[in-house]
Design an enzyme around this catalytic site. Sequence first.
Site, PDB file in Angstrom:
ATOM      1  N   THR A 145       0.834  -1.209   0.000  1.00  0.00           N
ATOM      2  CA  THR A 145       0.000   0.000   0.000  1.00  0.00           C
ATOM      3  C   THR A 145       0.867   1.257   0.000  1.00  0.00           C
ATOM      4  O   THR A 145       1.979   1.258   0.545  1.00  0.00           O
ATOM      5  CB  THR A 145      -0.900  -0.006   1.252  1.00  0.00           C
ATOM      6  OG1 THR A 145      -1.463   1.286   1.444  1.00  0.00           O
ATOM      7  CG2 THR A 145      -0.116  -0.358   2.515  1.00  0.00           C
ATOM      8  N   ASP A 146       0.309   2.338  -0.544  1.00  0.00           N
ATOM      9  CA  ASP A 146       1.015   3.626  -0.499  1.00  0.00           C
ATOM     10  C   ASP A 146       1.150   4.140   0.939  1.00  0.00           C
ATOM     11  O   ASP A 146       1.970   5.021   1.215  1.00  0.00           O
ATOM     12  CB  ASP A 146       0.306   4.667  -1.383  1.00  0.00           C
ATOM     13  CG  ASP A 146      -1.135   4.958  -0.984  1.00  0.00           C
ATOM     14  OD1 ASP A 146      -1.652   4.332  -0.035  1.00  0.00           O
ATOM     15  OD2 ASP A 146      -1.757   5.830  -1.638  1.00  0.00           O
ATOM     16  N   GLU A 147       0.365   3.573   1.852  1.00  0.00           N
ATOM     17  CA  GLU A 147       0.373   4.095   3.226  1.00  0.00           C
ATOM     18  C   GLU A 147       1.694   3.828   3.948  1.00  0.00           C
ATOM     19  O   GLU A 147       1.965   4.430   4.984  1.00  0.00           O
ATOM     20  CB  GLU A 147      -0.822   3.535   4.015  1.00  0.00           C
ATOM     21  CG  GLU A 147      -2.130   3.915   3.351  1.00  0.00           C
ATOM     22  CD  GLU A 147      -3.383   3.567   4.147  1.00  0.00           C
ATOM     23  OE1 GLU A 147      -3.321   3.516   5.383  1.00  0.00           O
ATOM     24  OE2 GLU A 147      -4.434   3.359   3.504  1.00  0.00           O
ATOM     25  N   TYR A 203      -1.511  -0.295  11.113  1.00  0.00           N
ATOM     26  CA  TYR A 203      -1.729  -1.002   9.834  1.00  0.00           C
ATOM     27  C   TYR A 203      -0.563  -0.773   8.891  1.00  0.00           C
ATOM     28  O   TYR A 203       0.044  -1.731   8.379  1.00  0.00           O
ATOM     29  CB  TYR A 203      -3.038  -0.523   9.181  1.00  0.00           C
ATOM     30  CG  TYR A 203      -3.124  -0.828   7.695  1.00  0.00           C
ATOM     31  CD1 TYR A 203      -3.190  -2.139   7.242  1.00  0.00           C
ATOM     32  CD2 TYR A 203      -3.127   0.205   6.751  1.00  0.00           C
ATOM     33  CE1 TYR A 203      -3.252  -2.419   5.875  1.00  0.00           C
ATOM     34  CE2 TYR A 203      -3.200  -0.065   5.386  1.00  0.00           C
ATOM     35  CZ  TYR A 203      -3.260  -1.376   4.955  1.00  0.00           C
ATOM     36  OH  TYR A 203      -3.306  -1.646   3.603  1.00  0.00           O
ATOM     37  N   LYS A 208       2.347  -3.287   7.371  1.00  0.00           N
ATOM     38  CA  LYS A 208       2.541  -3.493   5.938  1.00  0.00           C
ATOM     39  C   LYS A 208       3.984  -3.150   5.540  1.00  0.00           C
ATOM     40  O   LYS A 208       4.604  -3.849   4.742  1.00  0.00           O
ATOM     41  CB  LYS A 208       1.558  -2.648   5.118  1.00  0.00           C
ATOM     42  CG  LYS A 208       0.114  -3.088   5.182  1.00  0.00           C
ATOM     43  CD  LYS A 208      -0.157  -4.455   4.567  1.00  0.00           C
ATOM     44  CE  LYS A 208       0.038  -4.489   3.060  1.00  0.00           C
ATOM     45  NZ  LYS A 208      -0.350  -5.831   2.509  1.00  0.00           N
TER      46      LYS A 208
HETATM   47  P1  NAD Z   1      -9.720  -7.126   2.759  1.00  0.00           P
HETATM   48  O1  NAD Z   1      -9.644  -6.853   4.216  1.00  0.00           O
HETATM   49  O2  NAD Z   1     -10.980  -6.891   2.012  1.00  0.00           O
HETATM   50  O3  NAD Z   1      -9.329  -8.656   2.486  1.00  0.00           O
HETATM   51  C1  NAD Z   1      -8.271  -9.307   3.140  1.00  0.00           C
HETATM   52  C2  NAD Z   1      -8.430 -10.798   2.915  1.00  0.00           C
HETATM   53  O4  NAD Z   1      -7.333 -11.460   3.556  1.00  0.00           O
HETATM   54  C3  NAD Z   1      -9.711 -11.373   3.516  1.00  0.00           C
HETATM   55  O5  NAD Z   1     -10.305 -12.278   2.622  1.00  0.00           O
HETATM   56  C4  NAD Z   1      -9.220 -12.100   4.762  1.00  0.00           C
HETATM   57  O6  NAD Z   1     -10.030 -13.196   5.130  1.00  0.00           O
HETATM   58  C5  NAD Z   1      -7.835 -12.539   4.324  1.00  0.00           C
HETATM   59  N1  NAD Z   1      -6.915 -12.760   5.451  1.00  0.00           N
HETATM   60  C6  NAD Z   1      -6.700 -11.944   6.504  1.00  0.00           C
HETATM   61  N2  NAD Z   1      -5.789 -12.482   7.327  1.00  0.00           N
HETATM   62  C7  NAD Z   1      -5.398 -13.659   6.749  1.00  0.00           C
HETATM   63  C8  NAD Z   1      -4.464 -14.655   7.115  1.00  0.00           C
HETATM   64  N3  NAD Z   1      -3.747 -14.575   8.238  1.00  0.00           N
HETATM   65  N4  NAD Z   1      -4.318 -15.719   6.290  1.00  0.00           N
HETATM   66  C9  NAD Z   1      -5.048 -15.837   5.158  1.00  0.00           C
HETATM   67  N5  NAD Z   1      -5.950 -14.925   4.780  1.00  0.00           N
HETATM   68  C10 NAD Z   1      -6.117 -13.839   5.565  1.00  0.00           C
HETATM   69  O7  NAD Z   1      -8.522  -6.306   2.131  1.00  0.00           O
HETATM   70  P2  NAD Z   1      -8.386  -5.657   0.679  1.00  0.00           P
HETATM   71  O8  NAD Z   1      -8.912  -4.291   0.719  1.00  0.00           O
HETATM   72  O9  NAD Z   1      -8.876  -6.611  -0.333  1.00  0.00           O
HETATM   73  O10 NAD Z   1      -6.790  -5.536   0.571  1.00  0.00           O
HETATM   74  C11 NAD Z   1      -6.021  -6.592  -0.015  1.00  0.00           C
HETATM   75  C12 NAD Z   1      -4.556  -6.189   0.022  1.00  0.00           C
HETATM   76  O11 NAD Z   1      -4.390  -4.975  -0.708  1.00  0.00           O
HETATM   77  C13 NAD Z   1      -4.039  -5.916   1.431  1.00  0.00           C
HETATM   78  O12 NAD Z   1      -2.749  -6.457   1.526  1.00  0.00           O
HETATM   79  C14 NAD Z   1      -4.008  -4.401   1.531  1.00  0.00           C
HETATM   80  O13 NAD Z   1      -2.970  -3.992   2.397  1.00  0.00           O
HETATM   81  C15 NAD Z   1      -3.713  -4.025   0.096  1.00  0.00           C
HETATM   82  N6  NAD Z   1      -4.217  -2.692  -0.310  1.00  0.00           N
HETATM   83  C16 NAD Z   1      -5.520  -2.347  -0.104  1.00  0.00           C
HETATM   84  C17 NAD Z   1      -5.978  -1.112  -0.543  1.00  0.00           C
HETATM   85  C18 NAD Z   1      -7.435  -0.696  -0.359  1.00  0.00           C
HETATM   86  O14 NAD Z   1      -7.771   0.450  -0.684  1.00  0.00           O
HETATM   87  N7  NAD Z   1      -8.311  -1.555   0.113  1.00  0.00           N
HETATM   88  C19 NAD Z   1      -5.106  -0.220  -1.180  1.00  0.00           C
HETATM   89  C20 NAD Z   1      -3.783  -0.603  -1.376  1.00  0.00           C
HETATM   90  C21 NAD Z   1      -3.342  -1.857  -0.956  1.00  0.00           C
HETATM   91  P1  TYD Z   2     -10.495   4.399   4.747  1.00  0.00           P
HETATM   92  O1  TYD Z   2     -11.524   3.955   3.761  1.00  0.00           O
HETATM   93  O2  TYD Z   2     -10.539   3.809   6.121  1.00  0.00           O
HETATM   94  O3  TYD Z   2      -9.091   4.146   4.039  1.00  0.00           O
HETATM   95  P2  TYD Z   2      -7.579   4.608   4.522  1.00  0.00           P
HETATM   96  O4  TYD Z   2      -7.644   5.045   5.928  1.00  0.00           O
HETATM   97  O5  TYD Z   2      -6.822   3.335   4.365  1.00  0.00           O
HETATM   98  O6  TYD Z   2      -7.171   5.685   3.564  1.00  0.00           O
HETATM   99  O7  TYD Z   2     -10.562   5.967   4.893  1.00  0.00           O
HETATM  100  C1  TYD Z   2     -10.406   6.822   3.772  1.00  0.00           C
HETATM  101  C2  TYD Z   2     -10.494   8.253   4.268  1.00  0.00           C
HETATM  102  O8  TYD Z   2     -11.815   8.490   4.746  1.00  0.00           O
HETATM  103  C3  TYD Z   2      -9.553   8.532   5.428  1.00  0.00           C
HETATM  104  O9  TYD Z   2      -9.010   9.844   5.291  1.00  0.00           O
HETATM  105  C4  TYD Z   2     -10.466   8.468   6.642  1.00  0.00           C
HETATM  106  C5  TYD Z   2     -11.801   8.916   6.119  1.00  0.00           C
HETATM  107  N1  TYD Z   2     -12.956   8.297   6.787  1.00  0.00           N
HETATM  108  C6  TYD Z   2     -13.982   9.098   7.307  1.00  0.00           C
HETATM  109  O10 TYD Z   2     -13.943  10.351   7.217  1.00  0.00           O
HETATM  110  N2  TYD Z   2     -15.040   8.501   7.921  1.00  0.00           N
HETATM  111  C7  TYD Z   2     -15.119   7.135   8.040  1.00  0.00           C
HETATM  112  O11 TYD Z   2     -16.116   6.628   8.626  1.00  0.00           O
HETATM  113  C8  TYD Z   2     -14.069   6.333   7.495  1.00  0.00           C
HETATM  114  C9  TYD Z   2     -14.120   4.828   7.602  1.00  0.00           C
HETATM  115  C10 TYD Z   2     -13.008   6.956   6.867  1.00  0.00           C
END
Ligand code: NAD
Ligand code: TYD
Length: 344
Positions: free
Chosen positions: A127-129, A151, A155
């Site tokens: 992630t970019d975070e 988090y 990561k």
């Molecule tokens: P999500 O929380 O929707 O899904 C995570 C999945 O991993 C779930 O199916 C969960 O059951 C599984 N999981 C969790 N712990 C596990 C373990 N110990 N063993 C096996 N499976 C496990 O997350 P997401 O939003 O789909 O994100 C997927 C990946 O992409 C993550 O690594 C996250 O850091 C990265 N990512 C997410 C975003 C975003 O905006 N959501 C952006 C950039 C990167």
């Molecule tokens: P989020 O979807 O949790 O993603 P991330 O924290 O990984 O970027 O949040 C996106 C943005 O929205 C973040 O700046 C926090 C804000 N946010 C709210 O203002 N209210 C909410 O209820 C949530 C979940 C997030």
Amino acid sequence: MRVLVTGGAGFIGSHYVRSLLGGAYPGWEGARVTVLDKLTYAGNLANLAPVADHRGHTFVRGDIADARLLAEVVPGHDVVVNFAAESHVDRSIADAGDFVTTNVLGTQRLLQAALEAGVRTFVQVSTDEVYGSIAEGSWDEDAPLLPNSPYSAAKASGDLLCRAYARTHGLDVRVTRCSNNYGPYQYPEKVVPLFVTNLIDGRPVPLYGDGRNVREWLHVDDHCRGVQLVLEKGSPGEVYNIGGGVELTNLELTERLLSISGAGWDMVVRVPDRPGHDLRYSVDSGKIRSLGYEPRVDFGEGLAEVVQWYRDHQEWWRPARRAASVSSVPESEQGEPWTHPTFR
Ligand code: NAD
Ligand code: TYD
């Protein structure tokens, strides 16, 4: 080609699996895919329902931190794509334990199992975070890792282990660092699906702090195409940012969601800010663009489609909201409604 997709029952991992098995990636139509997923609160087999009967698909319920299980599951795969993670910042603030277990220890155990099994390529979905927060400009892949939430710290630790396995053991590990994703099947705790599902139910949406935090938005389909491109054309040991270039303050994002949903600013409530809330994320995607990457989904169209998807798939998200109680703003945290023009 045998591909192990960990976390493949989550939001992004399941999109990748549906795309791969659905023939979205030319040359990979015959791939056989094993999904390894713990099915935490965020994992949902319904996300894989469209490919459940595909002959190339095998599902294994299990933990990436379980070395004994990995020794059984990983051998025989050519590629590992690791999406498995604890992914929600707010949960990591409440309790970081599972984040360290999965995102750090789980990543290390998966790397070790891949090394021992002779896996050809390992893609770590990060992630970019991990870069922290940037007031101006954009991070390239050489920017220091300065994570601020448990988090992102977990990561970043996973990313460093990837680097170490590449440098020390010569494992072909590639890391992607993507910006915020939106799309169908996203668990309704993240801001887009939380706000959309609240508005469908006529409930207020909780905007943190002053709403001026900036996120860079990318459709999940564009993220997954980026991951696949790095798998196909990336180089061993390299890191690739994946960004959408669409930067919005949370105020701007909220305004768009209100407008698509036909709601007004009286549906937005101020709630206390997230501790350590990163002000802005922004990645320089030049490196992956040099591999031929280009986001395809127009943000306005993609967001409208996603809102419609949540309207049409209430059977998918209602059980999750009931289970996690993420549906409403707690009485104690409700503040004054926003009045739109004042806060722009
Ligand atoms: P999500 O929380 O929707 O899904 C995570 C999945 O991993 C779930 O199916 C969960 O059951 C599984 N999981 C969790 N712990 C596990 C373990 N110990 N063993 C096996 N499976 C496990 O997350 P997401 O939003 O789909 O994100 C997927 C990946 O992409 C993550 O690594 C996250 O850091 C990265 N990512 C997410 C975003 C975003 O905006 N959501 C952006 C950039 C990167
Ligand atoms: P989020 O979807 O949790 O993603 P991330 O924290 O990984 O970027 O949040 C996106 C943005 O929205 C973040 O700046 C926090 C804000 N946010 C709210 O203002 N209210 C909410 O209820 C949530 C979940 C997030």
